[in-house]
Design an enzyme around this catalytic site. Structure first.
Site, PDB file in Angstrom:
ATOM      1  N   GLY A 147     -77.244 -46.302  66.139  1.00 44.52           N
ATOM      2  CA  GLY A 147     -77.959 -47.290  66.936  1.00 44.52           C
ATOM      3  C   GLY A 147     -77.083 -48.469  67.324  1.00 44.52           C
ATOM      4  O   GLY A 147     -75.907 -48.554  66.968  1.00 44.52           O
ATOM      5  N   GLN A 148     -77.689 -49.393  68.052  1.00 48.98           N
ATOM      6  CA  GLN A 148     -76.977 -50.590  68.506  1.00 48.98           C
ATOM      7  C   GLN A 148     -76.325 -51.349  67.357  1.00 48.98           C
ATOM      8  O   GLN A 148     -75.118 -51.590  67.341  1.00 48.98           O
ATOM      9  CB  GLN A 148     -77.956 -51.514  69.237  1.00 48.98           C
ATOM     10  N   ASP A 149     -77.119 -51.737  66.367  1.00 42.74           N
ATOM     11  CA  ASP A 149     -76.603 -52.539  65.266  1.00 42.74           C
ATOM     12  C   ASP A 149     -75.602 -51.757  64.428  1.00 42.74           C
ATOM     13  O   ASP A 149     -74.612 -52.324  63.948  1.00 42.74           O
ATOM     14  CB  ASP A 149     -77.743 -53.028  64.375  1.00 42.74           C
ATOM     15  N   ASP A 181     -81.400 -36.210  55.546  1.00 41.25           N
ATOM     16  CA  ASP A 181     -82.685 -36.874  55.715  1.00 41.25           C
ATOM     17  C   ASP A 181     -82.902 -37.876  54.588  1.00 41.25           C
ATOM     18  O   ASP A 181     -82.933 -37.508  53.405  1.00 41.25           O
ATOM     19  CB  ASP A 181     -83.795 -35.819  55.717  1.00 41.25           C
ATOM     20  N   LEU A 182     -83.077 -39.137  54.939  1.00 44.36           N
ATOM     21  CA  LEU A 182     -83.299 -40.172  53.925  1.00 44.36           C
ATOM     22  C   LEU A 182     -84.643 -40.013  53.220  1.00 44.36           C
ATOM     23  O   LEU A 182     -84.869 -40.638  52.184  1.00 44.36           O
ATOM     24  CB  LEU A 182     -83.205 -41.567  54.553  1.00 44.36           C
ATOM     25  N   SER A 198     -87.811 -57.154  60.088  1.00 45.33           N
ATOM     26  CA  SER A 198     -88.090 -57.475  61.490  1.00 45.33           C
ATOM     27  C   SER A 198     -89.059 -58.637  61.606  1.00 45.33           C
ATOM     28  O   SER A 198     -89.983 -58.784  60.805  1.00 45.33           O
ATOM     29  CB  SER A 198     -88.679 -56.246  62.184  1.00 45.33           C
ATOM     30  N   GLU A 246     -91.290 -58.719  63.648  1.00 42.45           N
ATOM     31  CA  GLU A 246     -92.595 -58.133  63.974  1.00 42.45           C
ATOM     32  C   GLU A 246     -93.551 -58.179  62.784  1.00 42.45           C
ATOM     33  O   GLU A 246     -94.774 -58.108  62.961  1.00 42.45           O
ATOM     34  CB  GLU A 246     -92.418 -56.693  64.444  1.00 42.45           C
ATOM     35  N   TYR A 285     -95.419 -50.077  63.375  1.00 45.95           N
ATOM     36  CA  TYR A 285     -94.029 -50.397  63.045  1.00 45.95           C
ATOM     37  C   TYR A 285     -93.954 -51.642  62.169  1.00 45.95           C
ATOM     38  O   TYR A 285     -93.260 -51.671  61.142  1.00 45.95           O
ATOM     39  CB  TYR A 285     -93.220 -50.608  64.328  1.00 45.95           C
TER      40      TYR A 285
END
Length: 323
Positions: A11-13, A58-59, A125, A127, A149
């Site tokens: 991903g981005q980060d 798979d975590l 997050s 959120e 999420y």
């Protein structure tokens, strides 16, 4: 040489964090669900893919997590893996909550079993706070998550704290507010607006279709935010931090700024009620004082400066693609 795991490295980060750790002499191991080259574009774009060792698995599989910890003996783990789209979480609430919560719990339990001295950074997050009555958001702000999420992230936040307090583990939450870059997935608002705006400019799209653009968010620049992740694991004691710009900006302003920069007609923006979320945060921004004072992290960029850089990088890469 320190060894660090980065989950969600594609991903981005993950890309910017891997670049930062490599520059500091780390051995970086990326944990991915699928090592297909198309999933590693960000690392290839940054020119670091060949410097990273990958483990595919798979975590949600605890024996797998235990096995790779025993195999590589990392000193630090940066858990960035998640189903991270708020919109998608409404469409897939069960899958979002199951993966996001199980993966974190397995990492914490594996550390406790294998080596409790391993340090863990958990990507939290903004959120989680959702419907806030007072701004700016601080660590004492009550949480009122407004999406599946956000619910999963709030659960992870308290799970990390529980393991820290119960087992004296160096595990901490980095509560990052929105942060953007060229490597941002096109499922996120700013990237979608940038890509569609250039399509309009180049005659490939008639309109930009968006949902509620009168909400406000705290936006920053991803390469600066990953610096805070690293700093959190270099402290003597584990604690949670809010990483943000400290100001909010409306989605409408972002669109208008990009359209003005590209000389586009604002009448080409179409509000589509079908793109509205069932519930949404109206305005949110955080307080980054602790990160600046205790971590020595600094952030001074206005989001218009970030947008200028994103517009330039998007345009450069479109030019290269057409050449």
């Amino acid at each position: 040489m320190k060894t660090a795991f980065i989950t969600g490295i594609s991903g981005q980060d993950g890309g910017y964090l891997a670049q930062l750790l490599l520059s500091k002499g780390y051995k970086v191991i990326g944990i991915t669900r699928n090592n297909h080259p198309t999933n590693l574009y960000n690392l290839s774009y940054l020119g670091i893919q060949e410097e990273i060792l990958f483990e595919e698995g798979d975590l949600c599989d605890l024996p797998f997590v235990i096995r790779i910890l025993e195999k590589h003996n990392p000193q630090e783990i940066y858990n960035l893996a998640a189903q991270s789209s708020v919109g998608l979480s409404f469409a897939q609430p069960t899958a979002t909550i199951h993966y996001n919560i199980s993966s974190v719990l397995n990492l914490l339990e594996a550390i406790r079993i294998v080596d409790s001295s391993i340090k863990l950074y958990q990507a939290s997050s903004s959120e989680m706070f959702g419907k806030v009555s007072n701004l700016p958001v601080t660590l004492t702000t009550p949480m009122h998550p407004l999406s599946p999420y956000a619910i999963s992230k709030a659960t992870n936040y308290w799970t990390v704290i529980n393991f820290r307090e119960s087992y004296n583990m160096f595990v901490c939450n980095g509560i990052l507010f929105n942060h953007e870059s060229y490597l941002r997935s096109n499922t996120f608002f700013v990237k979608k607006v940038l890509q569609d705006s250039f399509k309009i400019k180049n005659g490939k799209l008639d309109h930009l279709r968006v949902g509620n653009i009168d909400v406000k968010r705290d936006f920053g620049f991803a390469p600066k935010y990953v610096e805070a992740m690293w700093l959190m694991l270099q402290q003597n004691d584990p604690r949670d931090f809010i990483i943000c710009s400290g100001r909010s900006i409306s989605l409408r302003h972002i669109i208008e700024y990009i359209f003005d920069k590209l000389s586009l007609d604002k009448n080409k923006v179409v509000i589509d009620p079908q793109l509205y979320r069932p519930t949404d945060i109206l305005d949110i921004y955080g307080d980054n004082t602790a990160a600046q004072e205790l971590l020595g992290w600094s952030y001074t960029l206005k989001f218009e400066e970030v947008l200028d850089q994103l517009i330039q990088e998007e345009e450069q890469n479109l030019t290269i693609a057409r050449a």
